[in-house]
Design a protein around this motif. Structure first.
Motif, mmCIF file in Angstrom:
data_model
loop_
_atom_site.group_PDB
_atom_site.id
_atom_site.type_symbol
_atom_site.label_atom_id
_atom_site.label_comp_id
_atom_site.label_asym_id
_atom_site.label_seq_id
_atom_site.Cartn_x
_atom_site.Cartn_y
_atom_site.Cartn_z
ATOM 1 N N MET A 161 -45.035 24.441 0.110
ATOM 2 C CA MET A 161 -45.497 25.656 0.758
ATOM 3 C C MET A 161 -44.412 26.719 0.784
ATOM 4 S SD MET A 161 -47.556 24.212 3.971
ATOM 5 C CE MET A 161 -48.694 22.900 3.736
ATOM 6 N N ILE B 20 -46.588 31.557 2.313
ATOM 7 C CA ILE B 20 -47.409 30.985 3.379
ATOM 8 C C ILE B 20 -46.559 30.732 4.615
ATOM 9 C CG2 ILE B 20 -48.887 29.038 3.990
ATOM 10 C CD1 ILE B 20 -49.528 28.738 1.044
ATOM 11 N N VAL B 21 -45.765 29.701 4.569
ATOM 12 C CA VAL B 21 -45.009 29.346 5.767
ATOM 13 C C VAL B 21 -43.955 30.378 6.095
ATOM 14 C CG1 VAL B 21 -43.458 27.625 6.753
ATOM 15 C CG2 VAL B 21 -45.424 26.909 5.416
ATOM 16 N N GLN C 74 -51.514 29.106 7.492
ATOM 17 C CA GLN C 74 -51.768 28.170 6.394
ATOM 18 C C GLN C 74 -53.255 27.829 6.317
ATOM 19 O OE1 GLN C 74 -50.429 27.224 3.897
ATOM 20 N NE2 GLN C 74 -51.011 25.165 3.303
ATOM 21 N N VAL D 250 -46.614 21.766 7.502
ATOM 22 C CA VAL D 250 -45.992 23.032 7.866
ATOM 23 C C VAL D 250 -44.694 22.795 8.631
ATOM 24 C CG1 VAL D 250 -46.256 25.082 9.306
ATOM 25 C CG2 VAL D 250 -48.114 24.374 7.828
#
Length: 630
Positions: free
Chosen positions: A1, A22-23, A63, A89
């Motif tokens: 991610m 994303i993260v 996410q 995550v």
């Protein structure tokens, strides 16, 4: 991610625009103008630095939205495993924290001027080749960022990138390594080969019924049907309810008046600000004192725009005199927005504290949005009213469907009451069926529940998507049963044919290889096998003349001895086999390679080695870090 940023600020922006970050967004770029708070019970800590529950929550939510967006319009949020997402995550947030700490310990730094230069020079923020503030803000808004949060995000990612680049750029390969790898890469080989198809062998095989019966008895437990159910169901579809709904002119006029009321209360405010950043060189007290001093200068008659150009630490607005443009509520958050909407035109706020420092906010002008004419939005209003009525009717009928299904022993009563058709599915297993209803994971779970199978009751309404729900009832439960011999005889016969054919082919290949190793020629052996011989010279690793499996085997074979050949065999994708003879191996001379080829290969190999070194560092850092997961 965690999306690595490889080259420069341009690649960072490109990845933001396509939504691949994303993260990192959640970690650095969600809260823009408010202070971040972390709970006392942090989900994790890395070397004593906490990862707060709030930032983890935001990261997980972002996410989830990314995954649902990729799944399309019919995405089912219930199909996502929130625990799995949270775990993944959190692991990425831990790694991000480890990398940031490592970069800081190594003395990595980035100046505000470098960040400003990267932002101004980013093509996505330019119009006609020049930096445009409105374009800059518009691009960031599409991905949920503000200029301040993007600047902070860019700073942190650049720090991590510096250490990554240090490993990548310092790796090297020696001349002997380069020469050896180049020779292997450019190596060519001479071969001859022929194929032995399996189809003629299969066609010649006969299986006695007694063999089939013996296999059946020895593996009887394997030949059983899957557990299946057949269901009846009622489908409540909002789209069906919308058909036939009529809307009067009076209703549209009423909807239009509501729209006008909304427009009347809608306003946009032009905000100017001066940011005094809190950083390593300026603590909170110093930043507040400087902001107060600037405000006193403004009260004494100094020009706000001039002070913003000279003193503001926000590169996105400083050059424009601190102008953030016209924005409504929801663009800014927390104290910044509250202060902005409490001002009168021309007023300047007291210093407002945010995550990044202190702001002086000036309200420019207030604009009201002009409402559209009734004629221009008439069809839109009609559809809105139809959707509203359909939604209302859908909710009412869904509640009624739930009540009737619970109290009824069959689906007949709710079907008659709501005018729905009782539909019957094909049998399906726990893997789901082929239609939209039986393929739904929640429908499958309910259909195979003990309650519906053993108690013969109707299910509660199951939501397929935002506008469709079903109530199901198990009509037939097909338990696994032992299949009789005559039901699986053909399947077993084909299994035995395949096994015997493979065995005979292996035996034939062994015989032919033995002849070759005893001195037979490829030409004679291919003729004996009744197959044409293929001969190729100087075959490269990238050659498309050979099937991939044949080419791979060719370059695995050992070098032949002088005046001899190496032999081997490989299974083909078709099920047959190929017999190969490697006659010669050709390696290019080192001096035959141009300086440009050597430089390109050296750079490629060094970069790959540097990436591997950095990955080893990441693993080592995570292995030695004091990581606590709560």
């Amino acid at each position: 991610m965690l999306q690595s940023i490889r080259d420069n600020s341009q690649s960072i922006v490109a990845k933001i625009i396509v939504g691949l970050i994303i993260v990192t967004f959640a970690l650095f770029g969600v809260e823009s103008l408010v202070s971040l708070t972390s709970g006392s019970n942090a989900p994790a800590s890395v070397n004593g630095q906490e990862i707060g529950e709030q930032e983890l929550f935001r990261a997980v939510e972002l996410q989830r939205r990314q995954i649902l967006a990729q799944m399309g319009e019919n995405a089912d949020p219930a199909a996502l495993d929130d625990n799995l997402i949270r775990t993944m995550v959190l692991d990425d947030l831990v790694e991000q924290s480890v990398l940031m700490q490592s970069a800081q310990e190594q003395g990595m730094a980035v100046s505000p001027q470098m960040i400003d230069s990267a932002i101004v020079g980013t093509p996505e923020f330019q119009l006609d080749g020049k930096f445009d503030r409105n374009q800059f803000e518009a691009v960031l808004r599409t991905v949920g960022l503000t200029p301040l949060t993007y600047r902070d995000y860019l700073r942190k990612e650049t720090l991590i990138q510096q250490e990554r680049a240090g490993y990548s750029l310092s790796a090297f390969v020696t001349d002997s390594q380069l020469e050896q790898l180049m020779q292997l890469d450019r190596q060519t080989r001479d071969l001859s080969y022929f194929e032995l198809p399996i189809a003629p062998i299969r066609d010649a095989i006969e299986v006695d019924p007694s063999e089939v019966a013996q296999r059946y008895e020895s593996q009887k437990s394997l030949y059983q049907t899957e557990e299946q159910v057949r269901i009846q169901y009622l489908l409540l579809d909002k789209a069906d309810l919308a058909e036939g709904i009529e809307v009067t002119d009076a209703e549209m006029q009423g909807q239009y008046q509501q729209m006008l009321a909304g427009f009347a209360s809608s306003e946009q405010r032009q905000a100017f600000h001066i940011l005094v950043e809190i950083n390593d060189d300026r603590d909170a007290a110093a930043a507040e004192a400087e902001a107060q001093d600037l405000r006193q200068q403004i009260e004494a008659g100094a020009d706000f725009a001039a002070l913003a150009q000279e003193h503001s630490d926000d590169p996105g607005s400083a050059a424009a005199g601190g102008d953030l443009g016209l924005n409504g509520r929801g663009v800014f958050v927390g104290p910044f927005e509250d202060a902005l909407f409490a001002l009168n035109e021309g007023e300047v706020s007291q210093p407002v504290r945010t995550e990044f420092g202190y702001h002086l906010i000036k309200l420019g002008r207030i604009e009201q949005t002009e409402p559209p004419s009734f004629e221009s939005v008439q069809e839109e209003l009609r559809q809105q009213l139809i959707d509203q009525k359909a939604e209302s009717r859908y909710v009412e009928q869904l509640e009624l469907l739930a009540d009737l299904s619970f109290s009824s022993g069959t689906l007949a009563e709710p079907a008659d009451e709501l005018g729905l058709e009782i539909q019957t599915s094909e049998p399906f297993s726990r893997n789901g069926g082929s239609d939209a209803v039986t393929a739904n994971s929640r429908v499958v779970t309910a259909a195979f529940s003990d309650e519906l199978i053993n108690d013969a009751v109707n299910s509660t309404p199951i939501e397929l998507d935002a506008g469709r729900s079903v109530v199901i009832r198990v009509q037939e439960h097909l338990v696994p049963r032992q299949l009789e011999l005559d039901e699986v005889a053909e399947e077993i016969r084909l299994e035995l044919v395949d096994e015997k054919a493979a065995q005979r082919l292996d035996e034939r290949v062994g015989e032919l290889l033995a002849r070759l190793r005893q001195g037979g020629t490829m030409s004679d052996v291919a003729t004996e096998a009744g197959q044409p011989l293929n001969e190729l010279t100087e075959v490269a690793r990238t050659s498309q003349e050979l099937a991939p499996e044949v080419r791979a085997e060719l370059f695995r074979m050992p070098h032949p001895a002088a005046d001899a050949s190496s032999y081997g065999a490989v299974e083909l994708a078709s099920g047959g086999k190929a017999i190969l003879a490697l006659h010669a191996v050709h390696s290019p001379e080192a001096q035959a390679l141009s300086d440009e080829e050597k430089r390109a290969m050296r750079g490629f190999l060094a970069n790959r080695q540097g990436q591997q070194d950095y990955q080893d560092l990441v693993r080592a850092l995570k292995g030695t870090a004091e990581i606590e997961i709560n």
